[in-house]
Design a protein around this motif. Structure first.
Motif, PDB file in Angstrom:
ATOM      1  N   ALA A 111      -0.085  -7.732  -7.699  1.00 29.71           N
ATOM      2  CA  ALA A 111       1.071  -7.411  -8.530  1.00 29.71           C
ATOM      3  C   ALA A 111       1.676  -8.688  -9.094  1.00 29.71           C
ATOM      4  CB  ALA A 111       2.105  -6.664  -7.716  1.00 29.71           C
ATOM      5  N   VAL A 138       3.051   2.402  -8.757  1.00 29.24           N
ATOM      6  CA  VAL A 138       3.272   1.358  -7.761  1.00 29.24           C
ATOM      7  C   VAL A 138       1.979   1.018  -7.041  1.00 29.24           C
ATOM      8  CG1 VAL A 138       4.492   0.760  -5.648  1.00 29.24           C
ATOM      9  CG2 VAL A 138       5.658   2.047  -7.436  1.00 29.24           C
ATOM     10  N   ALA A 139       1.610  -0.260  -7.063  1.00 30.32           N
ATOM     11  CA  ALA A 139       0.462  -0.731  -6.291  1.00 30.32           C
ATOM     12  C   ALA A 139       0.957  -0.969  -4.877  1.00 30.32           C
ATOM     13  CB  ALA A 139      -0.082  -2.018  -6.903  1.00 30.32           C
ATOM     14  N   GLU A 140       0.693  -0.012  -3.985  1.00 32.83           N
ATOM     15  CA  GLU A 140       1.291  -0.086  -2.648  1.00 32.83           C
ATOM     16  C   GLU A 140       0.659  -1.206  -1.826  1.00 32.83           C
ATOM     17  OE1 GLU A 140       3.829   1.335  -1.529  1.00 32.83           O
ATOM     18  OE2 GLU A 140       4.145   3.191  -2.663  1.00 32.83           O
ATOM     19  N   MET A 141       1.493  -1.858  -1.044  1.00 30.63           N
ATOM     20  CA  MET A 141       0.986  -2.834  -0.110  1.00 30.63           C
ATOM     21  C   MET A 141       0.414  -2.092   1.092  1.00 30.63           C
ATOM     22  SD  MET A 141       3.821  -5.825  -0.093  1.00 30.63           S
ATOM     23  CE  MET A 141       5.252  -4.997  -0.740  1.00 30.63           C
ATOM     24  N   THR A 177      -1.847  -7.414  -3.410  1.00 30.66           N
ATOM     25  CA  THR A 177      -1.973  -6.233  -4.251  1.00 30.66           C
ATOM     26  C   THR A 177      -2.290  -6.619  -5.686  1.00 30.66           C
ATOM     27  OG1 THR A 177       0.339  -6.231  -4.910  1.00 30.66           O
ATOM     28  CG2 THR A 177      -0.204  -5.035  -2.907  1.00 30.66           C
ATOM     29  N   THR A 179       4.563  -3.873  -7.409  1.00 31.06           N
ATOM     30  CA  THR A 179       4.533  -3.280  -6.083  1.00 31.06           C
ATOM     31  C   THR A 179       5.962  -3.138  -5.605  1.00 31.06           C
ATOM     32  OG1 THR A 179       3.621  -3.422  -3.859  1.00 31.06           O
ATOM     33  CG2 THR A 179       4.318  -5.487  -4.872  1.00 31.06           C
ATOM     34  N   SER A 200       3.482  -0.501   3.934  1.00 28.40           N
ATOM     35  CA  SER A 200       4.590  -0.004   3.132  1.00 28.40           C
ATOM     36  C   SER A 200       5.206   1.192   3.828  1.00 28.40           C
ATOM     37  CB  SER A 200       4.106   0.369   1.731  1.00 28.40           C
ATOM     38  OG  SER A 200       3.186   1.425   1.831  1.00 28.40           O
ATOM     39  N   LYS A 247       1.372  -5.383 -13.197  1.00 26.05           N
ATOM     40  CA  LYS A 247       1.308  -4.560 -11.993  1.00 26.05           C
ATOM     41  C   LYS A 247       2.569  -4.777 -11.157  1.00 26.05           C
ATOM     42  CE  LYS A 247      -2.812  -3.488  -9.313  1.00 26.05           C
ATOM     43  NZ  LYS A 247      -3.963  -4.120  -8.671  1.00 26.05           N
ATOM     44  N   VAL A 280       7.385  -7.842  -7.746  1.00 28.53           N
ATOM     45  CA  VAL A 280       7.681  -6.990  -6.605  1.00 28.53           C
ATOM     46  C   VAL A 280       9.084  -6.433  -6.797  1.00 28.53           C
ATOM     47  CG1 VAL A 280       8.270  -9.041  -5.243  1.00 28.53           C
ATOM     48  CG2 VAL A 280       7.969  -6.861  -4.091  1.00 28.53           C
TER      49      VAL A 280
END
Lengths: 258, 641, 425
Positions: free
Chosen positions: B601, B558-561, B599, B530, B564, B528, B604
């Protein structure tokens, strides 16, 4: 802080070790800092050389309202000008750097001044602890952060070591606003220095580990063999007592624990 | 009937008092420095700026935006009608009914304000602000009752002397808050100052969707005489419209909620800072401030006056040096106040006049002056990183399509990996690229944020002089800080070196290459991912999409925070904050890494070498930190011949 | 240890027989036969005690299968090789004799701790290079105060002026200068050579040069009788100039003397120091090891992420007399002040001994300790970079080791104070 001491700091144009650009010299900056500690606003800062030099503004930016420049052309001897300036003004303490960052860097200037004025000189000062009417207590910087206390009679010259209090940050605005008192001086050209040949520094050869071996095989081995024991010793399974003892023995062997 | 003369008298007295207050307040602002503003255009544009731009920011919180529309709109309408109906006595049923409607709207809004204040979040200021919903309700109810006879609902003279007395007191109370308080420093001040602030804003470009993020240069004069003070020492050294801007603050605390330094327990709170500015130019102490203090600094000890040096008693310098210039506060501020400008203005005084840049600041500035890079490396070693890269140097080729602005990452071994990855990608896409080599100097970003505008301007002018000798169509850089300087700040120095030149961040540029099919990339198969938005790329330059599109092109979802895009939390590396190093309870980079970890992830992606350095400085175990260029370079399918 | 064993062996020069070894040597089928034969190679005694040589046993099979003969005995660590080297050391170097010198070269040594420094020895070597250019010149070592040096002869001292008077001890530039002036008038040396060092050499040289009105060469590193090359402008330029009479020399300006012995004859000097004293030495002052700037500190105990008991760490540093350092993480976490941070983004240190406790060794940190001589690592992770770099690495929990080290240091200190007392008694 101190009563009625006239302090003069002599400053020069430094040279940045990486870029070679003109800068506020490390030790001279410290001389000004020490002077400000001793005399505050009454400190006189003197430079012998070109009054248009922009680096002088960096010294002025340490909070000096004015700076005295004994105007001289490039390649002139600063000594006579400084001697006459110091004899004309009543001065108790003169602070300089140990060695200039430009030119010959001989570090002789404070010694020659001291000799001509017949004043005592304290070399490599880390701090001036106290000043009285006749004498001052100074701390000399010795290698490895050690200090020696010395009492010296006034007036005297001190060269300021890198161990002294670091020069404060220079501020751009006050530096621009400071007044420069430019004094014209009789200049003496440094004839001897004109005879010298000056070239960029050659890297010095590293000293080779010369092996005084009697046989060819010994020399061959010395030239080719890897140095023994470069890998460190690792202690894993010993008891904590043994491990600590090993460290402590190393400290004793290196004489850092006495 | 007693009320016939009492109500108009009360209204007119308070209006007059409000007028006096307004003049007095304006004079306080006028004590600031002159700044040219197009007054008429500003005033004409004000309603649109309010209804569109300001509302757009407020609307990020739907609850409060609707509440504000109802309350504020209702009040403005009601107040105008009150003047007509009750002051001038215009006898019109329509007006009276309109007034009633406005008051009902306002009442409804005020109810929601009241509800909000029952258990307010910590970012909101208390004190007089807790009183405001009550005053709003009082105002609407009182005038509702007062207007009923005019609307013909109730007979004239209804209620007798008791009701008259009660209503008079209520009128006095609510109008004091709404009119007198508006110009004499009450909570309603925000409406009066805010409207004018919108009209005379120092950065009118920000309205209508524009962006204005470059700092304004210090005027060093003509080189002959030196200005009395450089930067802002006293409140009156601010421009007059900056002072006006401080007064517009509604103390909503949105800035406080997003400020990374505040969250890290460093002694900075943007809201308190703006309130301290008000204390400064109006005189007084911060005793009446009812919001969160600067972490670690007690309230009540700050004193200010218009001609008193701000850092002598009003604000501790550490407060100013805590700022990372991430602009999160400016982005969040519904009143569009410019916190960062103010902070840098005051830093300029500390650096240029006092010479008191904390910690490593002095050394870094000295290095920049002597070697044109912050760490004092030999200027001749700037291109060592590219020894094996076979990159053309502008000095030799004179022109190229793309000028690669390397920035000071050239000296840092970690950043060099990013530079090499980017070069690899450009070579794969056959970009006609050249670098400046040793002719490049530090962009001046750090010097400028540390307040040393003299050094920044010197660097900017020298860089522009170098740039103007070569021909190129684009400048691309991997450093968002240099990107920002080149794009937004170098324009102030009267050089045409960057005219008709496109300044691009490498993610934007790479995104174009990918879209044009110039890069063959294989999908990313790692875990994953982010993405962390660098402040100077996102908030400063609005580039949120290109990095995401690039990641998407590798098949990365993208695993968004939570924070963001424009709400991205700073890594703690901007504005010279790692250099001035003001202690807090925790490190900003650690908090950002927690955001990343939350997240789930394992990597990053970043678009900035400074962010990379800060995030990698977090103690392991933590997700991997990689620049987008590095990720792309890893997925590049290299053609074999 | 090794000294002790070598003396034990040297007592053993007489022939001693080992019947069991001899028996094994005769029995080629004995499992230890090979090792015994190779161990005793070259020196086998027959039953009568006569030395016997077995020509077949000489040499060994090298890695490529070819027989090799090791005449220098490099691979053997046996007793005979040891004996040979100890004998070699005993051979006397030739004595360099200067009778009735016509001139003198004065070398004024720093003598840090009463012994010649490497720098001093280099300058003595240079003095001899200069001496060969003229006939019958003696190299004179001038030293002040305490003298513990026992090997003046091997360092190249032809003549010695040792001024041991109380007035020269400590910081006494005035008395020392007066003595040098005395030497100048009495001997009028060809050259005055000083180490250009912070240990007093440069100071004394500058004083003498100013007094004699000679322009000295400073930071000189290449010197012959006619030309000197000096560093100038913070070591960025070389200045070539005629060789003056007073020289301040950099380290490694020449090789030290190592093939000759010298006479070390004392030279008489009429010491008559009678100057007005204006500098009064108050002695060295005790410096708190933690007040020593990190960059200058000689012994640093540095703490990282692996430290949990900070009070114990501070106590250990105090007990050992070490200057405290820290990694970036320890500083970021607020356990140590920023001024204590070691590394590329903190302070570059030059300690002789650097003890890293719980520091795994980020690249920036390793850069910062690049100039340290001895690195000791205390860490739980045997694979970390600091352990790889360390000269001594201890894989253990820091708390145990620090506790033990503190105890050892305290024990050592109490022993030392006991000894002092008994000495005084």
């Amino acid at each position: 802080m101190q009563p009625n001491v006239n302090v003069i700091s002599l400053v020069s144009v430094g040279r940045h070790p990486q870029s070679g650009r003109a800068r506020r010299a490390e030790q001279d900056g410290r001389a000004v800092e020490l002077g400000l500690k001793l005399a505050g606003k009454n400190l006189t800062v003197v430079h012998a050389g070109n009054p248009q030099e922009p680096v002088l503004r960096q010294y002025a930016g340490m909070g000096l309202s004015s700076l005295t420049v004994l105007e001289q052309a490039q390649g002139c001897d600063a000594l006579p000008a400084l001697v006459s300036f110091l004899t004309e003004n009543s001065v108790n303490i003169v602070l300089t750097g140990v060695r200039s960052e430009n030119g010959e860097s001989s570090g002789m200037l404070p010694y020659l001044l001291a000799d001509q004025l017949n004043w005592p000189l304290v070399p490599r000062v880390a701090d001036i602890v106290s000043v009285s009417a006749e004498s001052a207590e100074v701390l000399l910087a010795l290698p490895r952060g050690q200090r020696r206390s010395v009492i010296v009679t006034l007036p005297f010259i001190a060269s300021v070591d890198n161990a002294a209090q670091e020069a404060r940050q220079t501020a751009f605005g006050p530096g621009l606003r400071a007044d420069f008192h430019v004094l014209a001086m009789d200049t003496v050209v440094d004839e001897a220095a004109h005879q010298w040949k000056i070239t960029a520094a050659k890297p010095r050869p590293k000293r080779l580990k010369v092996v005084k071996a009697k046989t060819a095989a010994d020399r061959m081995k010395a030239a080719t063999a890897k140095p023994v024991g470069s890998g460190g010793k690792i202690m894993k399974n010993e008891t904590p007592e043994e491990k600590a003892k090993a460290i402590f023995d190393l400290l004793l062997e290196e004489k850092v624990v006495r | 009937m007693m009320l016939d003369w009492l109500v108009p008298t009360l209204i007119s007295v308070l209006l007059v008092l409000a007028g006096i207050g307004a003049v007095r307040r304006m004079n306080m602002w006028r004590a600031g420095q002159a700044e040219k503003v197009d007054m008429l255009a500003g005033l004409l544009a004000m309603p649109k700026r309010y209804l569109h731009d300001l509302h757009h920011v407020v609307d990020r919180d739907k609850y409060i935006s609707r509440t504000h529309v109802a309350t504020g709109g209702g009040f403005v309408l009601a107040m105008v009608l009150v003047v007509f109906v009750h002051l001038f006595g215009v006898d019109s049923k329509i007006l009276a009914w309109a007034l009633l409607a406005a008051l009902v709207m306002m009442f409804c809004g005020a109810l929601f304000v009241y509800k909000r204040r029952i258990n307010p979040p910590s970012r909101l200021s208390k004190g007089p602000w807790m009183r405001l919903p009550k005053s709003l309700l009082t105002f609407s109810i009182t005038f509702f009752v007062l207007t009923l006879p005019a609307a013909g609902v109730l007979p004239e003279g209804f209620g007798g002397w008791l009701l008259t007395l009660v209503l008079s007191v209520l009128i006095l109370m609510s109008l004091s808050e709404m009119l007198f308080g508006m110009t004499w420093g009450g909570p309603m001040k925000h409406a009066f100052a805010g409207a004018l602030h919108l009209a005379f804003h120092r950065r009118p470009e920000r309205f209508g969707g524009g962006r204005s993020t470059g700092l304004k240069p210090v005027d060093f004069g003509d080189g002959v005489s030196v200005k009395e003070v450089l930067g802002v020492a006293k409140p009156t050294d601010f421009k007059w419209n900056q002072l006006l801007g401080f007064d517009a603050c509604v103390q909503c605390g949105r800035c406080e909620a997003v400020c990374p330094a505040f969250a890290a327990g460093q002694p900075l709170n943007p809201k308190k800072l703006i309130q301290d500015m008000v204390v400064g130019f109006a005189g007084g102490t911060d005793e009446n401030y009812a919001g969160s203090p600067y972490p670690g600094i007690d309230l009540g000890h700050a004193k200010g006056a218009p001609n008193q040096i701000i850092t002598d008693g009003l604000i501790h310098p550490d407060t100013l040096w805590s700022c990372t210039t991430c602009r999160a506060c400016v982005e969040e501020c519904p009143m569009m106040i410019e916190h960062v400008d103010a902070i840098v203005d005051m830093r300029r005084f500390l650096t240029l006049e006092k010479g008191s840049t904390p910690n490593k600041g002095a050394q870094v500035l000295e290095n920049i002056i002597a070697t044109d890079n912050p760490n004092g490396y030999a200027p001749a070693s700037r291109t060592h990183w590219a020894a094996d890269q076979n990159l053309p140097v502008m000095k030799d080729v004179k022109q190229a399509d793309v000028l690669f602005w390397v920035s000071d990452g050239a000296f840092d071994m970690r950043s060099q990996r990013i530079l090499r990855a980017f070069v690899k990608l450009m070579k794969a896409a056959n970009v006609d690229v050249a670098i400046l080599g040793d002719e490049e100097l530090d962009s001046g970003d750090v010097a400028r944020r540390l307040g040393d505008d003299a050094t920044f301007q010197s660097l900017a002018k020298r860089n522009l002089a170098t740039l103007s000798t070569y021909q190129f169509n684009k400048i691309v850089t991997t450093d968002p800080h240099a990107f920002h300087c080149l794009k937004n700040e170098y324009g102030d120095f009267g050089s045409d070196a960057l005219q008709n030149v496109e300044v691009l961040h490498h993610t934007t540029f790479l995104n174009r290459l990918v879209k044009d099919g110039l890069l063959q990339l294989e999908p990313f198969k790692g875990g994953k991912v982010t993405y962390h938005d660098p402040c100077y790329l996102g908030r400063y330059n609005g580039e949120y999409e290109a990095p995401r599109e690039l990641l998407a092109s590798l098949g990365i979802d993208v695993a968004e925070m939570e924070r963001s895009k424009f709400r991205s939390r700073c890594c703690g590396g901007g504005g010279g904050a790692p250099i001035t190093d003001i202690p807090g309870e925790r490190r900003i980079a650690d908090m950002r890494m927690e955001d990343v970890v939350s997240t789930g992830a394992s990597m990053v992606a970043v678009g900035c070498q400074q962010c990379t350095a800060m995030l990698e400085g977090v103690v392991e175990p933590r997700p991997v930190v990689k620049d987008i260029a590095e990720i792309l370079a890893g997925q590049l399918i290299e053609e074999t011949h | 240890m090794s000294d002790f064993s070598s003396t034990a062996r040297s007592l053993n020069n007489g022939v001693r027989r080992d019947p069991r070894n001899e028996w094994i040597a005769r029995n080629r089928l004995h499992p230890l036969h090979d090792s015994v034969m190779s161990a005793r190679q070259g020196e086998v005694r027959g039953p009568s005690g006569l030395l016997r040589k077995n020509p077949h046993i000489i040499g060994f099979i090298g890695p490529n299968g070819i027989k090799r003969i090791d005449r220098a005995n490099l691979s053997s660590t046996e007793l005979n090789s040891k004996k040979r080297t100890s004998e070699a050391q005993e051979t006397l170097l030739p004595l360099h004799i200067v009778e009735n010198p016509d001139g003198y070269i004065m070398v004024v040594a720093d003598m840090v701790g009463g012994r010649l420094t490497r720098h001093d020895k280099d300058i003595l070597g240079l003095a001899h290079q200069l001496a060969t250019e003229k006939a019958a010149v003696a190299v004179v070592l001038v030293c002040f105060g305490e003298n513990k040096e026992t090997q003046f002869d091997l360092a190249g001292v032809d003549r010695l002026i040792h001024l041991a008077g109380q007035e020269f001890n400590g910081f006494a530039p005035e008395a020392r200068l007066a003595a040098l002036e005395q030497i100048e008038t009495q001997f009028y040396p060809d050259y005055w050579l000083f180490p250009d060092s912070v240990n007093g050499g440069a100071d004394l040289a500058s004083r003498l040069a100013a007094r004699l009105g000679e322009r000295p060469a400073t930071q000189a590193w290449q010197v012959n009788g006619t030309q000197t090359i000096c560093r100038g402008a913070s070591s960025s330029v070389d200045i070539s100039r005629a060789t003056p009479r007073i020289l301040m020399l950099l380290e490694e300006c020449a090789d030290a003397i190592d093939r000759t012995r010298h006479q070390v004859l004392p030279l008489a000097l009429d010491v008559n120091v009678n100057t007005k004293q204006r500098l009064f030495d108050q002695g060295q002052i005790a410096v708190d090891s933690n007040a020593v700037p990190l960059a200058e500190a000689e012994f640093i105990l540095s703490a990282g992420n692996g430290i949990h008991n900070w009070d114990q760490f501070h106590a250990a540093a105090a007990a050992l007399g070490a200057t405290e350092g820290a990694s970036r993480v320890a500083v970021d976490d607020g356990f140590m002040p920023r001024s204590r941070q070691v590394g590329a983004s903190g302070t570059w240190v030059t300690a002789r001994v650097y003890v890293a406790v719980g520091i795994s060794g980020a690249i920036q940190h390793m850069q910062g300790i690049g100039q340290c001589d001895k690195v000791v690592a205390i860490n739980t992770d045997a694979g970390c970079d600091m352990v790889k770099r360390a000269d001594l690495a201890v894989i253990a929990d820091s708390e145990e080791i620090l506790a033990e080290l503190t105890r050892l240091a305290q024990q050592h200190a109490s022993l030392a104070s006991l000894e002092e007392k008994s000495d005084a008694a």
